[in-house]
Scaffold this motif. Structure first.
Motif, PDB file in Angstrom:
ATOM      1  N   ALA A   1       0.842  -1.206   0.000  1.00 12.88           N
ATOM      2  CA  ALA A   1       0.000   0.000   0.000  1.00 12.88           C
ATOM      3  C   ALA A   1       0.871   1.247   0.000  1.00 12.88           C
ATOM      4  CB  ALA A   1      -0.915  -0.006   1.215  1.00 12.88           C
ATOM      5  N   GLY A   2       0.419   2.284  -0.699  1.00 13.80           N
ATOM      6  CA  GLY A   2       1.133   3.553  -0.719  1.00 13.80           C
ATOM      7  C   GLY A   2       0.713   4.453   0.434  1.00 13.80           C
ATOM      8  N   LYS A   3       1.402   5.585   0.540  1.00 21.86           N
ATOM      9  CA  LYS A   3       1.111   6.511   1.633  1.00 21.86           C
ATOM     10  C   LYS A   3      -0.317   7.058   1.548  1.00 21.86           C
ATOM     11  CE  LYS A   3       5.076   6.488   3.791  1.00 21.86           C
ATOM     12  NZ  LYS A   3       6.024   7.611   3.777  1.00 21.86           N
ATOM     13  N   ALA A   4      -0.841   7.210   0.329  1.00 24.43           N
ATOM     14  CA  ALA A   4      -2.209   7.705   0.203  1.00 24.43           C
ATOM     15  C   ALA A   4      -3.202   6.722   0.819  1.00 24.43           C
ATOM     16  CB  ALA A   4      -2.545   7.954  -1.267  1.00 24.43           C
ATOM     17  N   LYS A   5      -2.967   5.421   0.612  1.00 23.91           N
ATOM     18  CA  LYS A   5      -3.856   4.415   1.192  1.00 23.91           C
ATOM     19  C   LYS A   5      -3.719   4.380   2.711  1.00 23.91           C
ATOM     20  CE  LYS A   5      -6.921   1.179   0.785  1.00 23.91           C
ATOM     21  NZ  LYS A   5      -8.289   1.529   0.317  1.00 23.91           N
ATOM     22  N   LEU A   6      -2.487   4.535   3.200  1.00 26.35           N
ATOM     23  CA  LEU A   6      -2.273   4.529   4.644  1.00 26.35           C
ATOM     24  C   LEU A   6      -2.958   5.721   5.315  1.00 26.35           C
ATOM     25  CD1 LEU A   6       1.516   3.533   4.766  1.00 26.35           C
ATOM     26  CD2 LEU A   6      -0.470   2.050   5.143  1.00 26.35           C
ATOM     27  N   ALA A   7      -3.100   6.800   4.551  1.00 26.48           N
ATOM     28  CA  ALA A   7      -3.740   8.007   5.096  1.00 26.48           C
ATOM     29  C   ALA A   7      -5.249   8.008   4.885  1.00 26.48           C
ATOM     30  CB  ALA A   7      -3.128   9.250   4.454  1.00 26.48           C
ATOM     31  N   ASP A   8      -5.799   6.974   4.268  1.00 26.15           N
ATOM     32  CA  ASP A   8      -7.226   6.942   3.935  1.00 26.15           C
ATOM     33  C   ASP A   8      -8.082   7.226   5.175  1.00 26.15           C
ATOM     34  OD1 ASP A   8      -9.235   6.707   2.087  1.00 26.15           O
ATOM     35  OD2 ASP A   8      -9.481   4.553   2.359  1.00 26.15           O
ATOM     36  N   GLY A   9      -8.970   8.180   5.048  1.00 27.32           N
ATOM     37  CA  GLY A   9      -9.806   8.607   6.162  1.00 27.32           C
ATOM     38  C   GLY A   9      -9.209   9.748   6.959  1.00 27.32           C
ATOM     39  N   GLY A  10      -7.900   9.949   6.819  1.00 30.32           N
ATOM     40  CA  GLY A  10      -7.211  10.967   7.600  1.00 30.32           C
ATOM     41  C   GLY A  10      -6.616  12.059   6.734  1.00 30.32           C
ATOM     42  N   THR A  11      -5.376  12.417   7.047  1.00 32.16           N
ATOM     43  CA  THR A  11      -4.704  13.533   6.376  1.00 32.16           C
ATOM     44  C   THR A  11      -3.390  13.061   5.776  1.00 32.16           C
ATOM     45  OG1 THR A  11      -5.650  15.140   7.923  1.00 32.16           O
ATOM     46  CG2 THR A  11      -3.702  15.829   6.696  1.00 32.16           C
ATOM     47  N   LEU A  12      -3.156  13.429   4.514  1.00 32.73           N
ATOM     48  CA  LEU A  12      -1.889  13.184   3.841  1.00 32.73           C
ATOM     49  C   LEU A  12      -1.131  14.499   3.784  1.00 32.73           C
ATOM     50  CD1 LEU A  12      -0.032  11.238   2.203  1.00 32.73           C
ATOM     51  CD2 LEU A  12      -1.230  12.054   0.149  1.00 32.73           C
ATOM     52  N   PHE A  13       0.061  14.527   4.382  1.00 33.50           N
ATOM     53  CA  PHE A  13       0.878  15.739   4.417  1.00 33.50           C
ATOM     54  C   PHE A  13       2.043  15.579   3.454  1.00 33.50           C
ATOM     55  CE2 PHE A  13       4.525  18.037   6.479  1.00 33.50           C
ATOM     56  CZ  PHE A  13       4.124  19.302   6.095  1.00 33.50           C
ATOM     57  N   LEU A  14       2.120  16.450   2.459  1.00 35.03           N
ATOM     58  CA  LEU A  14       3.167  16.424   1.443  1.00 35.03           C
ATOM     59  C   LEU A  14       4.148  17.555   1.720  1.00 35.03           C
ATOM     60  CD1 LEU A  14       0.703  15.925  -1.500  1.00 35.03           C
ATOM     61  CD2 LEU A  14       2.359  14.217  -0.752  1.00 35.03           C
ATOM     62  N   ASP A  15       5.277  17.211   2.323  1.00 38.54           N
ATOM     63  CA  ASP A  15       6.283  18.215   2.662  1.00 38.54           C
ATOM     64  C   ASP A  15       7.197  18.450   1.468  1.00 38.54           C
ATOM     65  OD1 ASP A  15       7.546  20.050   4.217  1.00 38.54           O
ATOM     66  OD2 ASP A  15       8.615  18.613   5.466  1.00 38.54           O
ATOM     67  N   GLU A  16       7.724  19.671   1.367  1.00 40.77           N
ATOM     68  CA  GLU A  16       8.620  20.064   0.280  1.00 40.77           C
ATOM     69  C   GLU A  16       7.965  19.820  -1.087  1.00 40.77           C
ATOM     70  OE1 GLU A  16      10.918  21.798   1.146  1.00 40.77           O
ATOM     71  OE2 GLU A  16      11.372  21.204   3.193  1.00 40.77           O
TER      72      GLU A  16
END
Length: 321
Positions: free
Chosen positions: A92-107
């Motif tokens: 699973a990618g980070k987007a799936k791990l964040a499902d339901g929550g917040t995905l923070f894309l730094d830089e």
């Protein structure tokens, strides 16, 4: 630092930003946070998440600058088993791990144009294809991005897609550098002294007034992160009482060298002039051979008010304002 209460600052700019956070948190809108390196962009992102309806769900961060361009898509969206050599199992990618929550894309400003296109689909459609997948994954998440790049300039120069910029720049937080809010410097120093005292069971009692005056004159180009590093370096061999000029770590020797160019007694002279003139600012400015605007600026810098004690006399305390 985590959570809304940990966004420290007594400056007008930080006070205003703290007031904006609950409104931004409620909106669930894509959010862009800008600011110099070390200003605490991720802390603001976490605060938004923790005040939002998604607070019980994951907060997942991804550093766009730390991932090779060719690996970003698989890192963000994951991949299917057998999709490439070495893919012995699906991930699973980070987007799936964040499902339901917040995905923070730094830089975010360091992301290539190709990968910006992939991110734009996620923002617009809330779906994406894991590498090797025949059907897209659907996502329910809030996206917050941060950058120290001037995004408007990057758009004008063709380094950042304008459609992605307009899509992510819905809610906006611009964090000013410490050089523009010197009244916050003492608060952060106190905060980190208190934290390291607690973590290491030491009894450092704040800053010597001369050193405090010196630190207020320093621009702190690394912002809050640099202050933390300074205090942590002091705690390698912490004094039993206040931190003095002698305790400046070798890594910050440039501060010691700049001492002859600073005026650590400035705050004391200003306070004396104010008290001698019964806090008549026009007369105090005349006594000091300053303009009234210079006096007002320096009063803000040292957090002086008629009923207040100079901030360096309270060194060692920490307060979340």
């Amino acid at each position: 630092m985590q959570g809304a209460a940990e966004i420290l600052g007594r400056s007008e700019a930080i006070f205003a930003l703290r007031g904006d956070l609950p409104k931004i948190a409620r909106s669930d809108a894509p959010t862009l946070i800008t600011g110099e390196t070390g200003t605490g962009k991720e802390h603001f992102a976490r605060s938004i998440h923790q005040q939002s309806r998604r607070s019980a769900e994951p907060f997942v961060a991804i550093n766009c600058a730390a991932i090779p361009d060719t690996l970003f898509e698989s890192e963000l969206f994951g991949f299917e088993r057998g999709s490439f050599t070495g893919a012995v199992a699906a991930r699973a990618g980070k987007a799936k791990l964040a499902d339901g929550g917040t995905l923070f894309l730094d830089e975010l400003g360091d992301l290539s144009l190709y990968n910006q296109t992939k991110l734009l689909r996620l923002l617009e459609e809330k779906e994406a294809y894991p590498i090797g997948a025949t059907r897209p994954e659907k996502y329910d998440l809030r996206i917050i991005a941060a950058t120290n790049v001037d995004v408007e300039d990057a758009v004008a120069e063709g380094r950042f897609r304008s459609d992605l910029y307009y899509r992510i720049n819905v809610a906006r937080i611009d964090i000013p550098p410490l050089a523009d809010r010197p009244e916050d410097i003492g608060l952060y120093i106190d905060h980190f002294i208190e934290r390291f005292n607690r973590d290491r069971h030491t009894t450092v009692s704040g800053l010597d007034p001369d050193l405090f005056g010196l630190l207020l004159h320093y621009d702190w180009p690394g912002n809050i992160r640099e202050i933390r590093n300074f205090v942590e370096a002091v705690f390698i061999d912490p004094p039993a009482g206040p931190i003095t000029m002698r305790n400046i770590p070798n890594a910050f020797a440039h501060l010691r060298r700049s001492y002859s160019h600073a005026d650590p007694g400035e705050c004391e002279r200003m306070l004396a002039a104010l008290e001698q003139t019964n806090w008549n600012k026009a007369q105090a400015a005349k006594t000091l051979h300053w303009s009234r605007m210079t006096l007002y600026r320096k009063m803000t810098k040292y957090n002086l008010a008629q009923s207040a004690t100079p901030v360096h006399r309270r060194a060692g305390r920490s307060e979340d304002v």
